[in-house]
Scaffold this motif. Structure first.
Motif, short mmCIF file in Angstrom:
data_model
loop_
_atom_site.label_atom_id
_atom_site.label_comp_id
_atom_site.label_asym_id
_atom_site.label_seq_id
_atom_site.Cartn_x
_atom_site.Cartn_y
_atom_site.Cartn_z
N LYS A 104 0.79 -1.33 0.17
CA LYS A 104 0.00 -0.18 0.09
C LYS A 104 1.17 1.57 0.29
O LYS A 104 0.17 1.72 -0.77
CB LYS A 104 -0.97 -0.09 1.06
CG LYS A 104 -2.15 -0.99 1.40
CD LYS A 104 -3.01 -1.16 2.43
CE LYS A 104 -3.65 -2.07 2.23
NZ LYS A 104 -4.86 -2.59 3.20
N ILE A 105 1.86 1.42 1.01
CA ILE A 105 2.76 1.94 0.73
C ILE A 105 3.49 2.58 -0.71
O ILE A 105 3.81 3.82 -1.20
CB ILE A 105 4.16 2.40 1.81
CG1 ILE A 105 3.71 1.89 3.22
CG2 ILE A 105 4.83 3.01 1.41
CD1 ILE A 105 2.80 4.24 3.26
N ARG A 106 4.01 1.42 -1.13
CA ARG A 106 4.35 2.00 -2.84
C ARG A 106 3.75 2.02 -3.52
O ARG A 106 3.29 3.52 -4.71
CB ARG A 106 4.91 0.67 -3.46
CG ARG A 106 6.29 0.11 -2.54
CD ARG A 106 7.17 -0.95 -3.01
NE ARG A 106 8.13 -1.00 -2.67
CZ ARG A 106 9.33 -1.76 -2.93
NH1 ARG A 106 9.18 -2.57 -4.37
NH2 ARG A 106 10.39 -1.90 -3.09
N GLU A 107 2.53 1.34 -3.28
CA GLU A 107 0.91 2.46 -4.52
C GLU A 107 0.67 3.74 -3.99
O GLU A 107 0.73 4.05 -5.51
CB GLU A 107 -0.55 1.53 -3.49
CG GLU A 107 -0.57 0.39 -4.45
CD GLU A 107 -1.81 -0.46 -4.18
OE1 GLU A 107 -1.89 -0.22 -2.79
OE2 GLU A 107 -1.71 -1.93 -4.44
N GLN A 108 0.59 4.38 -2.53
CA GLN A 108 0.88 5.06 -2.91
C GLN A 108 1.30 5.66 -3.39
O GLN A 108 1.30 7.42 -4.35
CB GLN A 108 0.66 5.44 -1.20
CG GLN A 108 -0.49 5.38 -0.06
CD GLN A 108 -0.97 5.52 1.28
OE1 GLN A 108 0.71 6.75 1.64
NE2 GLN A 108 -1.67 5.23 1.97
N LEU A 109 2.82 5.98 -3.13
CA LEU A 109 4.68 6.25 -3.59
C LEU A 109 3.86 7.03 -5.36
O LEU A 109 4.63 7.42 -5.78
CB LEU A 109 5.36 6.00 -2.92
CG LEU A 109 5.93 6.14 -1.96
CD1 LEU A 109 7.24 5.26 -1.65
CD2 LEU A 109 5.56 7.70 -1.52
N ARG A 110 3.27 5.77 -5.62
CA ARG A 110 3.44 6.17 -7.44
C ARG A 110 2.43 6.76 -7.86
O ARG A 110 2.66 7.56 -8.97
CB ARG A 110 3.06 4.57 -8.01
CG ARG A 110 3.75 3.13 -7.51
CD ARG A 110 3.21 2.44 -8.49
NE ARG A 110 5.00 0.88 -8.63
CZ ARG A 110 4.83 0.04 -7.45
NH1 ARG A 110 3.40 -0.26 -7.00
NH2 ARG A 110 5.70 -0.55 -7.38
N ARG A 111 0.99 7.02 -7.41
CA ARG A 111 0.53 7.90 -7.57
C ARG A 111 1.30 9.19 -6.93
O ARG A 111 0.84 10.52 -7.98
CB ARG A 111 -0.58 7.65 -6.35
CG ARG A 111 -1.41 6.57 -6.79
CD ARG A 111 -2.83 6.54 -6.03
NE ARG A 111 -2.56 6.58 -5.03
CZ ARG A 111 -3.00 5.36 -3.84
NH1 ARG A 111 -3.57 4.72 -4.38
NH2 ARG A 111 -2.74 5.60 -2.56
N ILE A 112 1.58 9.59 -6.30
CA ILE A 112 2.65 10.47 -5.67
C ILE A 112 3.50 10.76 -6.37
O ILE A 112 3.69 12.33 -7.05
CB ILE A 112 3.34 11.11 -4.22
CG1 ILE A 112 1.70 11.18 -3.59
CG2 ILE A 112 3.76 12.35 -3.97
CD1 ILE A 112 2.08 10.54 -1.62
N GLY A 113 4.32 10.44 -6.64
CA GLY A 113 6.06 10.30 -7.39
C GLY A 113 6.40 11.43 -7.02
O GLY A 113 6.68 12.52 -6.59
N PHE A 114 7.98 11.46 -8.52
CA PHE A 114 8.58 12.27 -7.37
C PHE A 114 8.85 13.33 -7.72
O PHE A 114 7.70 13.90 -8.88
CB PHE A 114 10.09 12.37 -8.70
CG PHE A 114 11.50 13.12 -8.11
CD1 PHE A 114 11.98 12.49 -6.86
CD2 PHE A 114 11.73 14.13 -9.26
CE1 PHE A 114 13.09 13.40 -6.87
CE2 PHE A 114 12.69 14.75 -8.79
CZ PHE A 114 13.50 14.73 -7.88
N ILE A 115 8.91 14.41 -6.86
CA ILE A 115 8.33 15.95 -6.72
C ILE A 115 9.73 16.66 -6.76
O ILE A 115 10.86 16.98 -6.50
CB ILE A 115 7.71 16.02 -5.08
CG1 ILE A 115 6.44 15.82 -5.71
CG2 ILE A 115 7.74 17.83 -5.40
CD1 ILE A 115 5.30 15.81 -6.54
N CYS A 116 9.82 17.33 -8.46
CA CYS A 116 10.66 18.48 -8.51
C CYS A 116 10.07 20.42 -8.76
O CYS A 116 9.18 19.95 -9.45
CB CYS A 116 11.41 17.94 -9.65
SG CYS A 116 13.38 19.67 -9.52
#
Length: 250
Positions: free
Chosen positions: A38-50
């Motif tokens: 579930k954590i990885r699913e959340q991270l994929r939705r957020i994505g890297f931020i610059c």
């Protein structure tokens, strides 16, 4: 100069099943329904931020702000995690940082609230974004590591903001032994800072430390990408688990 005393009596503790917010007036706990997947699913939705590109980078950079000791970002990240019981977006993280730590002086200018810092240091929102986005992205790797290690039998792991201030990202109880984990990226800057922590800033004499170092590129890469966010590969974390087994057998 940062008033570190303002954090006295405050803590945020994250365990796999719950997150606790400790203030001077009480303790509040919320249950969690999360795991590594579930954590990885959340991270994929957020994505890297610059927040900038090559053309706009100068708008988001302040050499003075880069050197300035601003209030702790990890407190805001984990406070937002407590509030939402999920990983905060960058917008939520930044908004909370500005609300808790900063006074807005005019349409474009901010300063740190005197309670946290009385030097009246000024900056704008873009400059703050340029300062904090790197830490925001790195906190993702740490919280994913917590839930990844929690999946192993016998591992009791927790994050504590107060332990984080001591240079310990996680405390692990395993097979009757306690370990402190320090997670950081294999760069010259991070390695130099870790050396300062080891020799000048922190005392690790009361706990056995394990460094978990991220190599995000090259032949020794030990990370996976979740939409641009680098998290530790499963086999690398497994090697750290077996390292703990060996240390408890000695």
């Amino acid at each position: 100069m940062l008033n570190k005393a303002c954090y006295d009596g405050l803590d945020i503790i994250v365990k796999p099943k719950d997150v606790t917010f400790i203030t001077r007036s009480g303790i509040n706990k919320k249950p969690l329904d999360l795991n590594q997947k579930k954590i990885r699913e959340q991270l994929r939705r957020i994505g890297f931020i610059c927040p900038y590109n090559k053309e706009t980078k100068y708008e988001y950079f302040s050499e003075d702000l880069e050197r300035y000791s601003i209030p702790y970002m990890n407190y805001i990240y984990y406070y937002e995690f407590y509030k939402r019981q999920r990983i905060p977006t960058f917008e939520e993280f930044l908004k909370s940082y500005l609300y808790i730590y900063c006074d807005q002086l005019n349409e474009s200018e901010y300063r740190i609230k005197p309670f946290f810092d009385n030097e009246n240091f000024k900056f704008n929102e873009k400059q703050l974004m340029g300062r904090v986005f790197r830490s925001y992205n790195s906190f993702h790797r740490e919280i994913e590591l917590l839930f990844q290690l929690a999946s192993y039998d016998g591992v009791e792991i927790k994050y504590s903001f107060q332990n984080d201030l001591r240079g310990i990202d996680f405390i692990v109880d395993f097979n009757g032994k306690k370990f402190g984990l320090a997670s950081y990226v294999n760069t010259s800057r991070s390695n130099n800072w870790k050396q300062i922590k080891n020799t000048l800033r922190h005392d690790y004499s009361d706990i056995e430390m394990i460094d978990i170092v991220a190599n995000i590129s090259g032949n020794n890469c030990n990370c996976d990408s979740c939409n641009g966010i680098y998290v530790y590969k499963n086999d690398f974390v497994a090697s750290k688990y077996f390292e703990m087994i060996k240390r408890t057998e000695n």
